[in-house]
Each structure stands twice: as structure tokens, then as C-alpha cells.
Design an enzyme around this catalytic site. Structure first.
Site, short mmCIF file in Angstrom:
data_model
loop_
_atom_site.label_atom_id
_atom_site.label_comp_id
_atom_site.label_asym_id
_atom_site.label_seq_id
_atom_site.Cartn_x
_atom_site.Cartn_y
_atom_site.Cartn_z
CB SER A 151 -0.84 -0.02 1.29
OG SER A 151 -1.47 1.22 1.52
CE1 TYR A 164 -4.23 -2.11 5.46
CE2 TYR A 164 -3.24 -0.02 4.79
CZ TYR A 164 -3.91 -1.19 4.47
OH TYR A 164 -4.26 -1.46 3.16
#
Ligand SMILES: NC(=O)c1ccc[n+]([C@@H]2O[C@H](COP(=O)([O-])OP(=O)(O)OC[C@H]3O[C@@H](n4cnc5c(N)ncnc54)[C@H](O)[C@@H]3O)[C@@H](O)[C@H]2O)c1
Length: 259
Positions: A151, A164
Site C-alpha cells: 500500500s 496497518y
């Protein structure tokens, strides 16, 4: 036609896709099948993965898909996914290791340990386990291409996202290290860094209008991505059009600009 123009063709290739029930996984499954691949759609949501497989098989073009309920944090499930590809379609040429979770928004001062551990179990350990069994097969049968999903959060920090961001940074390290193990042995390993895009994870976060506005604005293009815009990069990396790419970080993020 010059053979060079057919390198995106996936005819004869067998690909496993985790997170295949939704978002990038489902979109990539449909794209790869349309280009000739046979796909194993693996997801903790087994019924969702089956629905995507049914859609692919219903196109009537001979496209082939099977589904399997898999929790990527479970080693036996990851092995079963690779075994199913080989027993159903006769081999394995690529793996799209894409399943991931966002376990909630916490800062470094209040991160619950349980959420942290689940982030790493799915986002990092899950990819390691899939790669392990994919590589064991590929090393014995002519190599292949592995694409992992990180990401923009794998190369940048975001507020209240320690689990995350940390897990997605780990995917970059895992990819770089694995690419070194296999660089001369026929297996390429690359990582895609998507910006925000319209998938399940995004729609969940975008229920908060302030968050939706932030996610659009943080991308210089002023919008979030469409799943096909990420799937096209994945398909290129899994194809014979990208044979000199390994250990690479491939951003598809509307100009976010990292790395
Ligand atoms: N959409 C975005 O904005 C965005 C941006 C950057 C990275 N990502 C990453 O893309 C990947 C795919 O997510 P998406 O955006 O398509 O979201 P999504 O929610 O549409 O799809 C994620 C899929 O993963 C599956 N899954 C979750 N835990 C699993 C497990 N333990 N085992 C097997 N399957 C599991 C879910 O059931 C779901 O089908 C994730 O790793 C996510 O972190 C998404």
C-alpha cells in the site's frame, strides 16, 4: 502479429489469488481469466470467492476458475490453495498474494495488541506462507511470478494506522528479501503499492464523509482509484511482459508520489 505484442496473454498460465472474493482480487481474477489464465480464487469468504468463480466460468469463453475457503494466516490453508491449483489445472505459474485487513484506527499510544497481531497474521504472515508453498512448487517446475500487495502505507506513515502501516512496510521487506532468494532461480517477486481505491476496505472507511474527502484529496489526481487500475499492474507483473522486473515496488496511486 509480432510475438512481442502477445506478452500480456495469459493462456496456459495458472494463478492463485488470495482475497479473491472482492476488490483487487476479484477484479484481477476476472482480468487474468479474460486473458486466458486459469485462476484459483482463495478467500476467507468462501461463498464470495465461489460467486466470483461462477461469474468467470459463466462468460462461456472457456475461462476457468475454482474457489477455495482459505484463511491466509493458516499454513495448511495456504498449502491447500497451491495443491488445488496443481491438482485442478496441472501447475502453478503465478501467485497474487493480496488478502489483507485493516483492523482499526489506533495511534501508537493506544494500539490493542490483538488488532496488531491480526494485522501481522494476515497482511504479513499470510503472504509469507503463500510464497513458501508457491515457491516450493515453482522451484521444481520452471519458475513463476509472485505479486504481493502492500500500500502507499507500506512506504509512508499515516495517522492512527500503526498496525496497518507497519504490516504493509513489512510486506515491502518480505518482497525484497524473497526476490533475492529467487533472482537467479526463475521466480520473480514484486510488490504493488496501491493508493486508495474503490474496494470493500475503502467503502468501509469512506462511510465517514471526512475520511472519504481526505482519501480523495491526498491523491494529487483528486480522486481514488478503480480496482481495474490496480489489476492492470498486477496482470503485467504476472505476465511475460515484465520478465526483467523483480524486487520492485510498483506504485499505482494517482501521483501520491512515494517512493
Ligand atoms: N482499497 C484500497 O484502498 C487499498 C489500498 C492499498 C492497499 N490495499 C490492500 O489491497 C488488498 C486487497 O484489499 P481490497 O482493497 O481489495 O479490499 P476488499 O475488502 O475488497 O478485499 C479484501 C479481501 O480479503 C479477504 N480476506 C481478509 N482476510 C483474509 C484472510 N485471513 N484470508 C483470506 N482472505 C482474507 C476478504 O474476505 C476480502 O474478500 C489488501 O491487502 C489491502 O490492504 C487496499
Amino acid at each position: 502479429m509480432n510475438d512481442a505484442y502477445a506478452r500480456l496473454d495469459m493462456t496456459g498460465k495458472v494463478i492463485t489469488i488470495t482475497g479473491g472474493a472482492s476488490g483487487f482480487g476479484a477484479e484481477s481474477g476476472e482480468l487474468l481469466a479474460a486473458r486466458g489464465a486459469s485462476v484459483v480464487l482463495a478467500d476467507i469468504n468462501g461463498a464470495g470467492a465461489q460467486a466470483v468463480a461462477d461469474r468467470i466460468n459463466a462468460t462461456g469463453n472457456g475461462h476457468r476458475a475454482v474457489a477455495l475457503k482459505v484463511d491466509v494466516a493458516n499454513e495448511a490453508d495456504c498449502k491447500a490453495m497451491v495443491d488445488l491449483a496443481v491438482s485442478t489445472f496441472g501447475g502453478l505459474h503465478g501467485g497474487f498474494n493480496n488478502a489483507g485487513v485493516d483492523t482499526g484506527h489506533f495511534g501508537a499510544a493506544d494500539q490493542p495488541l490483538e488488532n496488531w497481531q491480526r494485522s501481522f497474521a494476515v497482511n504479513v504472515t499470510g503472504i509469507m506462507l503463500c510464497m513458501k508453498y508457491q515457491a516450493q512448487h515453482m522451484l521444481k517446475h520452471g519458475g513463476g511470478s509472485i505479486v504481493n500487495v502492500s500500500s502507499t502505507a507500506g512506504v509512508a506513515g499515516f495517522p492512527e494506522a500503526v498496525a496497518y502501516c507497519s504490516s504493509k512496510h513489512a510486506v515491502v521487506g518480505l518482497t525484497r528479501a524473497a526476490s533475492m532468494d529467487f533472482a537467479t532461480r526463475g521466480i520473480r517477486v514484486n510488490v504493488v503499492l496501491p493508493g486508495s481505491a474503490e474496494t470493500g476496505i475503502y467503502f468501509e472507511a469512506a462511510k465517514d464523509p471526512a475520511m472519504a474527502e481526505y482519501m480523495a484529496k491526498v491523491h494529487p489526481m483528486g480522486r481514488v482509484g478503480k480496482p481495474f487500475e490496480i489489476a492492470e499492474m498486477v496482470a503485467w507483473l504476472l505476465s511475460d511482459a515484465s520478465t526483467f522486473a523483480t524486487g520492485g515496488l510498483f506504485s499505482v496511486d494517482g501521483g501520491f508520489g512515494v517512493p
